[in-house]
Design an enzyme around this catalytic site. Sequence first.
Site, PDB file in Angstrom:
ATOM      1  N   HIS A 151       2.734   3.334  -9.084  1.00 42.00           N
ATOM      2  CA  HIS A 151       2.564   1.903  -9.367  1.00 42.00           C
ATOM      3  C   HIS A 151       3.797   1.349 -10.081  1.00 42.00           C
ATOM      4  CE1 HIS A 151      -1.392   2.066  -7.790  1.00 42.00           C
ATOM      5  NE2 HIS A 151      -1.938   2.712  -8.798  1.00 42.00           N
ATOM      6  N   SER A 155      -7.078  -6.157  -5.045  1.00 45.83           N
ATOM      7  CA  SER A 155      -8.141  -6.783  -4.258  1.00 45.83           C
ATOM      8  C   SER A 155      -9.442  -6.784  -5.037  1.00 45.83           C
ATOM      9  CB  SER A 155      -8.336  -6.034  -2.941  1.00 45.83           C
ATOM     10  OG  SER A 155      -9.027  -4.829  -3.170  1.00 45.83           O
ATOM     11  N   SER A 156     -10.379  -7.599  -4.590  1.00 37.92           N
ATOM     12  CA  SER A 156     -11.688  -7.619  -5.249  1.00 37.92           C
ATOM     13  C   SER A 156     -12.370  -6.258  -5.132  1.00 37.92           C
ATOM     14  CB  SER A 156     -12.554  -8.744  -4.665  1.00 37.92           C
ATOM     15  OG  SER A 156     -12.338  -8.914  -3.281  1.00 37.92           O
ATOM     16  N   GLU A 157     -11.937  -5.446  -4.171  1.00 34.84           N
ATOM     17  CA  GLU A 157     -12.536  -4.112  -3.991  1.00 34.84           C
ATOM     18  C   GLU A 157     -11.872  -3.057  -4.888  1.00 34.84           C
ATOM     19  OE1 GLU A 157     -11.621  -6.133  -1.314  1.00 34.84           O
ATOM     20  OE2 GLU A 157     -13.705  -6.781  -1.115  1.00 34.84           O
ATOM     21  N   ARG A 216      -4.822  -2.439   8.882  1.00 27.90           N
ATOM     22  CA  ARG A 216      -5.981  -3.274   8.536  1.00 27.90           C
ATOM     23  C   ARG A 216      -5.514  -4.511   7.787  1.00 27.90           C
ATOM     24  NH1 ARG A 216      -8.373   1.677   6.983  1.00 27.90           N
ATOM     25  NH2 ARG A 216      -7.559   1.493   4.872  1.00 27.90           N
ATOM     26  N   ILE A 217      -6.368  -5.548   7.829  1.00 26.27           N
ATOM     27  CA  ILE A 217      -6.110  -6.760   7.039  1.00 26.27           C
ATOM     28  C   ILE A 217      -6.692  -6.585   5.635  1.00 26.27           C
ATOM     29  CG2 ILE A 217      -6.478  -9.267   6.929  1.00 26.27           C
ATOM     30  CD1 ILE A 217      -5.007  -8.645   9.446  1.00 26.27           C
ATOM     31  N   SER A 218      -7.766  -5.799   5.511  1.00 24.77           N
ATOM     32  CA  SER A 218      -8.396  -5.514   4.221  1.00 24.77           C
ATOM     33  C   SER A 218      -8.669  -6.757   3.377  1.00 24.77           C
ATOM     34  CB  SER A 218      -7.553  -4.517   3.411  1.00 24.77           C
ATOM     35  OG  SER A 218      -7.519  -3.269   4.067  1.00 24.77           O
ATOM     36  N   GLY A 251       0.079   5.358  -4.544  1.00 25.31           N
ATOM     37  CA  GLY A 251      -0.551   6.620  -4.935  1.00 25.31           C
ATOM     38  C   GLY A 251       0.037   7.794  -4.151  1.00 25.31           C
ATOM     39  N   ASP A 289       0.841  -1.194   0.000  1.00 23.87           N
ATOM     40  CA  ASP A 289       0.000   0.000   0.000  1.00 23.87           C
ATOM     41  C   ASP A 289       0.881   1.251   0.000  1.00 23.87           C
ATOM     42  OD1 ASP A 289      -2.325   1.384  -0.091  1.00 23.87           O
ATOM     43  OD2 ASP A 289      -2.925   0.994   1.965  1.00 23.87           O
ATOM     44  N   ARG A 343       2.100  -4.984   6.231  1.00 23.01           N
ATOM     45  CA  ARG A 343       1.324  -4.007   5.479  1.00 23.01           C
ATOM     46  C   ARG A 343       2.062  -2.684   5.499  1.00 23.01           C
ATOM     47  NH1 ARG A 343      -4.927  -2.776   4.618  1.00 23.01           N
ATOM     48  NH2 ARG A 343      -4.650  -0.930   3.314  1.00 23.01           N
ATOM     49  N   LEU A 385      11.778 -20.182  -4.013  1.00 23.88           N
ATOM     50  CA  LEU A 385      10.725 -19.361  -3.409  1.00 23.88           C
ATOM     51  C   LEU A 385       9.371 -19.577  -4.103  1.00 23.88           C
ATOM     52  CD1 LEU A 385      10.039 -16.784  -1.565  1.00 23.88           C
ATOM     53  CD2 LEU A 385      10.492 -15.454  -3.620  1.00 23.88           C
TER      54      LEU A 385
END
Length: 234
Positions: A19, A47-49, A173-175, A5, A2, A167, A113
């Site tokens: 990015h 993420s799906s969001e 958050r786990i988000s 941006g 994260d 994170r 890995l």
Amino acid sequence: MDGNGRWAKQRFLPRVAGHRRGVEAVRNTVRACAERGIGALTLFAFSSENWRRPAEEISLLMQLFVSALQQEVDKLHQNHVRFRVIGDLSRFDPLLIDLIDNAQRLTAGNGGLVLTVAANYGGRWDIMQAVNRLRQSAGGSVAPWTENDLLQHLSLGDLPEPDLFIRTGGEQRISNFLLWQLAYTELYFTDTLWPDFDAGALDQAILSYRGRERRFGRTSEQLAAGTAGRSALG
Ligand code: IPE
Ligand code: MG
């Protein structure tokens, strides 16, 4: 991962520049993990969001994913990395799906890995697809399912549970990441923005991990008596 941006915004650059630098940070982190003998690295890329973002940003992220695969897969293979993607790929462009399939096939036999990229992934989605696959495989049987039955159908069912969750970007958050698998994982949050994440930042996280006592429900005294195992992170 994260903070791409914000990294760009601080430099008066468009978000996509963040990015792009984020892809560099991925490259550095994968290398650092391989050098440290870490068994598995799972990166939450999309993420799906994240479909809620502006169409232009989504399309740029997809292009970056495509070009990263085109440029890096051979190198990953040479370095014995086993590459996989988890998530609901059905919404992705056929070209991207093809590249993912080829990369997975090429590297499937590698013993280094295990690099997993979570793309259009959500922890709740993962649990639900596991439940549905269980239901199908159970046929008419009414025997109760066990945690282990469910685990085997989850996206990372073949890997040990993660030792360390990192994170970046200051959010705590786990988000909707690996909800089931994180039950006993050590959580580490850092203000470092993802494009600035590197081997040094990874080592700081590992140092923090080493300072923790993982009891898995036991007492400190039991641990001192040596009843619990150690992981690759030390
Ligand atoms: C993470 O960085 C990258 C992706 C989700 C693809 P962000 O894009 O969330 O960066 P911020 O949170 O706006 O700084
Ligand atoms: Mg963000």
